[in-house]
Design a protein around this motif. Structure first.
Motif, short mmCIF file in Angstrom:
data_model
loop_
_atom_site.label_atom_id
_atom_site.label_comp_id
_atom_site.label_asym_id
_atom_site.label_seq_id
_atom_site.Cartn_x
_atom_site.Cartn_y
_atom_site.Cartn_z
N LEU A 197 -0.27 -131.57 -18.70
CA LEU A 197 -0.66 -130.69 -19.80
C LEU A 197 -2.12 -130.28 -19.68
N ARG A 220 0.65 -122.34 -17.89
CA ARG A 220 0.45 -122.45 -19.33
C ARG A 220 1.75 -122.70 -20.09
N SER A 226 3.71 -126.32 -18.28
CA SER A 226 2.97 -127.58 -18.41
C SER A 226 2.99 -128.13 -19.84
N THR A 227 3.25 -127.26 -20.80
CA THR A 227 3.26 -127.71 -22.20
C THR A 227 4.64 -128.18 -22.66
N THR A 238 5.59 -132.35 -22.85
CA THR A 238 5.00 -133.00 -24.02
C THR A 238 5.72 -132.58 -25.29
N ALA A 239 6.08 -131.30 -25.40
CA ALA A 239 6.82 -130.83 -26.57
C ALA A 239 8.20 -131.48 -26.67
N TRP A 244 5.47 -126.76 -28.80
CA TRP A 244 5.33 -125.92 -27.61
C TRP A 244 4.39 -124.75 -27.87
N LEU A 278 0.71 -126.08 -28.44
CA LEU A 278 0.10 -126.51 -27.18
C LEU A 278 -0.15 -125.32 -26.25
N TYR A 279 0.78 -124.34 -26.24
CA TYR A 279 0.60 -123.17 -25.38
C TYR A 279 -0.63 -122.36 -25.80
N LYS A 338 -3.66 -124.16 -24.62
CA LYS A 338 -3.75 -124.09 -23.16
C LYS A 338 -4.21 -122.71 -22.69
N THR A 375 -10.89 -129.40 -24.14
CA THR A 375 -9.48 -129.02 -24.24
C THR A 375 -8.64 -130.19 -24.76
N PHE A 381 -6.17 -130.47 -28.14
CA PHE A 381 -4.80 -130.99 -28.15
C PHE A 381 -4.65 -132.12 -29.17
#
Length: 404
Positions: A24, A30, A33-34, A37-38, A115, A118-119, A122, A135, A139
């Motif tokens: 992440l 972008r 990678s998120t 975690t989502a 998602w 976080l996007y 990012k 960063t 988060f």
């Protein structure tokens, strides 16, 4: 990498949580990678067992009812006129009802909210070339401030808010005015009627936008005229009257003897909710003050995109602050929007808050809020569930549930 992550998450998120967080932070992708975690966060919703008095229980009963229909057209024909307007919501509920597990609904909502949140962070971090430390703080702030227990039980409104925030970010900050962005706005409004109020706030920014050239002034005036015409037409519709009626209904604390009035009275009598409301009030007040230099500086320097995002964030913060003085939990609706906007608030304060004393006070306020958020998260999540130890164990080891 993504497929392997999904497989490992199905076994146990503990296996992949550290690699997912690292991906992440350091990955340049972008969108992809998120997602891991989502998905990990979505497990909180999938295995959630709500108490009988929550909205989520009502939504589960609605899913069971929808399963009686063989097609979307059949289901849609049984809806009332006001429900048919919420086409996005109808489609989501029908799609989930095709699956046997009701837990997919809160799982999907948590994934969407996480998602998108976080996007946005990012994408903003890569465009601004933030350090990985800053960063990471963005988060952490998003995950800590967003009340996931409320997200899980709220469903419709928070989904609409998340989609709206994505559209607003693409529109206001990145300057994307494409058809896709306006379709996202439309989809958000068809998830929950209250999101229309957020769209109105977005259009209000047109009136506050700085114009420098005669051509910009002409576009500005044309936009104002278009907004007035749209509002005049919309005000004659039943949806507008329903929105106004619902707004006054909640602001007045519900009608005498209504379920809303009883819930508001119960919430105001709760020590935990009252304390949370008070802490939120003081914290948001501090952020309304500390964001002012950023709004002023971006306006005077002609940084239109930054200024528009900060203005919208400030408007959401101020609205939430006012609603904390009203009875009940109406303030929570706008607090959910404010939680999304906090990333822009943090960045604005980082860029333009330069008074050392104010910076120290602001850092203290943030430290206190993040510490309180740990307690608030537990309170929100555990306050509306009837989960067993096995249910909690399934969150960390989903493979147990798959093998049952």
């Amino acid at each position: 990498m993504l497929l392997l992550s999904i497989l490992l998450i199905c076994i146990s998120p503990l296996i992949v949580v550290i690699p997912a967080i690292r991906w992440l932070i350091v990955s340049k992708r972008r969108v992809l990678s998120t997602l891991p975690t989502a998905l990990i966060m979505g497990l909180m919703g999938f295995f959630y067992v709500p108490s009988i008095h929550t909205d989520l229980t009502r939504y589960f009963n609605q899913l069971n009812w929808i399963r009686n229909f063989d097609s979307f057209g059949d289901y849609f024909s049984h809806l009332g006129a006001s429900d048919k307007i919420l086409l996005g919501q109808d489609a989501m509920f029908y799609s989930v009802s095709r699956q046997p597990q009701n837990g997919i609904l809160p799982f999907l909502v948590v994934v969407i909210v996480a998602w998108i949140g976080l996007y946005v962070i990012k994408d903003l971090a890569q465009r601004r070339q933030f350090t990985w430390q800053f960063t990471s703080f963005l988060f952490i702030a998003f995950v800590m401030l967003m009340p996931w227990g409320t997200v899980i039980t709220n469903i419709r409104y928070i989904t609409g808010v998340a989609i709206f925030i994505l559209a607003a970010y693409l529109d206001l900050y990145r300057g994307n005015k494409s058809l896709l962005v306006w379709l996202l706005y439309l989809l958000a409004c068809t998830m929950h009627l209250t999101v229309v109020a957020l769209l109105a706030a977005r259009f209000l920014l047109v009136l506050l936008k700085r114009v420098n050239t005669p051509q910009e002034k002409r576009y500005h005036n044309a936009a104002i005229i278009a907004i007035v015409i749209v509002l005049a037409v919309f005000s004659q519709t039943g949806s507008f009257m329903a929105l106004v009626h619902k707004g006054f209904f909640y602001l007045q604390g519900g009608a005498d003897g209504s379920d809303v009035q009883k819930w508001f009275a119960q919430a105001d009598a709760s020590v935990g909710r009252s304390l949370g409301k008070l802490i939120e009030r003081f914290f948001i007040l501090s952020q309304c003050i500390f964001i002012l230099p950023a709004i002023k500086t971006t306006y005077t320097r002609g940084k239109q995109r930054e200024n528009q995002v900060l203005l919208f964030s400030g408007l959401m913060l101020f609205t939430t602050l006012l609603l904390t003085f009203m009875p009940g939990t109406t303030w929570v609706r706008f607090a959910l929007v404010a939680d999304f906007c906090m990333v822009f608030v943090i960045v604005g304060e980082q860029d333009y808050l330069d008074n050392r004393l104010l910076v120290m006070i602001n850092q203290t306020a943030w430290l206190g809020m993040l510490l309180w958020s740990v307690v608030w998260q537990v309170y929100q999540y555990a306050g509306s569930e009837v989960m067993t130890r096995s249910d909690y164990f399934n969150i960390f080891y989903p493979i147990r549930w798959f093998l049952q």
